[in-house]
Design an enzyme around this catalytic site. Structure first.
Site, short mmCIF file in Angstrom:
data_model
loop_
_atom_site.label_atom_id
_atom_site.label_comp_id
_atom_site.label_asym_id
_atom_site.label_seq_id
_atom_site.Cartn_x
_atom_site.Cartn_y
_atom_site.Cartn_z
CG ASP A 260 2.97 11.57 11.63
OD1 ASP A 260 2.68 12.74 11.92
OD2 ASP A 260 2.12 10.70 11.36
CG ASP A 261 7.12 8.09 11.97
OD1 ASP A 261 6.04 8.17 12.58
OD2 ASP A 261 7.32 7.30 11.04
CG HIS A 311 3.16 9.07 15.61
ND1 HIS A 311 1.91 8.80 15.10
CD2 HIS A 311 4.04 8.55 14.72
CE1 HIS A 311 2.04 8.15 13.95
NE2 HIS A 311 3.31 7.97 13.70
CG HIS A 315 5.14 3.94 14.63
ND1 HIS A 315 4.56 3.17 13.66
CD2 HIS A 315 5.09 5.21 14.18
CE1 HIS A 315 4.20 3.95 12.65
NE2 HIS A 315 4.51 5.19 12.94
CG HIS A 402 6.99 10.40 7.86
ND1 HIS A 402 6.20 10.34 6.75
CD2 HIS A 402 6.40 9.61 8.79
CE1 HIS A 402 5.18 9.52 6.98
NE2 HIS A 402 5.27 9.06 8.22
ZN ZN Z 1 4.23 7.08 12.00
#
Ligand code: ZN
Length: 449
Positions: A260-261, A311, A315, A402
């Site tokens: 993620d991210d 995602h 956020h 991540h």
């Molecule tokens: Zn995240």
């Protein structure tokens, strides 16, 4: 020329010092990016700042971020920590370069118990040649305001028509007056002049932000000539990835690694290099706000057969957003990803895993959460992250990591090395679903298979 023995030693030492210097510089440079996640029972803070090539600009933004963080924590302390929903601070930055201009948009959201998130937009535009910040008026030919105003209105109403926004005349009149304040958030790119009006400047809060792009053809006699020329078009062909023969995995235990991210050029590239060794494909849940500045690595990830999921853009906790804001977070991300890989994602991982039936309905995507949380952002140690993965690995697992952190990437690769020996194969979410005979459904949330 012949070197004396001492001369040779000095030369070798000098070379070694240079190499160490370069390594230190690269490390130091990397460490200046800020990817901060702080999470406890009272609040979530997520800061995502990618440094620019301008030192002064970086300092300015870092100071801003520090102040915001302190203010936010002070509010949390004052609240006596009695909250209906977890408080939340999110800061994202997005930098665009065009000719000699570097524009960084700093977007801050905070939720401290009000009716909704509070949003703040700031854009700093730096002229590299002149070594100074410029305002919007610095782009314009003298006395071109009336011309520009007409063009802005034309594109504003066009945008309104497309998005079904009914503008208030008085709000548009105030919000589009040609002043540096009204046009604080702008950047140039190959498409022309991009102007962002934050929510409530020209439209209602519910209608969200309004972003218009005015092509160069319309900016004749308005923009100073030095800002008019286009740079070379960098659009490139996308190679569709080849699908893997899933028969190869029929008798294997399966794990879906998810990251993620990101994307994040340096660490994501390292991951892509590393997973080849284990015949692994993984799934990336990327942030819309990051994909533009990491286009190449996103394209590579896709072309190499990894899966790209959404995602969202900023956020934010989707549970705290209105329907139109939820749609904005998702559709902006779709658009950004589609621009780079030619297709929009089918999968959504909502930030913090927060989702409800309304969000599912609005997104029309398959909601993919996880059943193994490595807590990599907290551990920040490859061996601990590896151990955590190994301890929780099982057939059908979805592992959360991540790829913006070096230690997370290395930890994942170390774990793959061990797991491969134990008979595991590493697949994307779509591959996993197929292999497990699961037909994905928009109404469900998947934690594992
Ligand atoms: Zn995240």
């Amino acid at each position: 020329m012949k070197l004396t023995k001492v001369g040779k030693i000095v030369l070798v030492l000098a070379i070694i010092i240079c190499i160490i210097g370069v390594i230190m510089y690269i490390r130091f440079d990397e460490s200046k990016d800020i990817h901060n996640i702080i999470s406890n029972e009272f609040y979530d803070i997520k800061i995502d700042f990618e440094k620019t090539k301008i030192k002064d600009l970086n300092n300015k933004i870092e100071e801003y971020i520090k102040n915001k963080e302190n203010e936010f924590i002070a509010i949390v302390d004052e609240s006596g920590k009695v909250q209906t929903s977890k408080y939340n601070l999110i800061i994202n930055t997005e930098t665009k370069e065009f000719k000699n201009l570097v524009s960084t948009h700093v977007l801050t959201f905070y939720f401290t118990g009000g009716a909704h998130y509070v949003r703040e937009d700031i854009t700093h535009v730096y002229n590299v040649d002149e070594k100074k910040y410029i305002n919007f008026s610095g782009l314009l030919i003298k006395d071109s305001e009336d011309l520009l105003k007409n063009v802005v209105l034309k594109y504003l109403y066009k945008y309104g028509e497309e998005k079904g926004i009914l503008f208030n005349d008085w709000q548009v009149e105030d919000g589009t007056k040609i002043t540096d304040k009204n046009y604080e958030n702008f950047y140039l790119d190959n498409n022309g002049l991009n102007i962002l009006f934050p929510p409530y400047q020209v439209a209602s809060w519910a209608d969200g932000e309004v972003k218009i792009t005015i092509p160069f053809e319309e900016l004749e006699n308005i923009l100073k000539p030095e800002y008019m020329e286009k740079t070379i078009d960098t659009s490139v062909d996308i190679n569709k990835p080849t699908e893997r023969n899933l028969d190869d995995f029929k008798n294997k235990k399966l794990i879906a690694f998810t990251f993620d991210d990101g994307p994040n050029t340096s660490t994501t590239s390292r991951l892509l290099d590393g997973i080849k060794e284990y015949n692994a494909k993984v799934t990336f849940f990327v942030l819309g706000s990051r994909v533009n500045s990491h286009q190449e690595v996103l394209k590579r990830a896709y072309e190499e057969g990894n899966q790209i999921g959404s995602h969202t853009y900023n956020h934010l906790n989707l549970l705290l957003l209105s329907d139109s804001k939820i749609i904005e977070e998702i559709s902006k991300t779709d658009e950004a990803i589609k621009n780079i890989i030619g297709t929009s994602p089918e999968l959504l991982r909502p930030p913090y895993g927060n989702v409800n039936d309304n969000i599912k309905q609005l997104s029309s995507k398959y909601i993919i959460n996880w059943n193994v949380d490595t807590e990599d952002w907290k551990l920040k140690d490859r061996n601990l992250i590896k151990e955590n993965i190994l301890k929780n690995a099982r057939d059908g697992a979805i592992i959360l990591l991540h790829d913006i952190y070096t230690e997370s990437v290395e930890g994942a690769l170390l774990a793959m090395e061990e797991l491969e020996k134990e008979g595991y194969a590493f697949v994307t979410i779509s591959e996993m679903a197929k292999l497990k005979g699961v037909t994905l459904d928009y109404n469900k949330t998947y934690f594992n298979f």
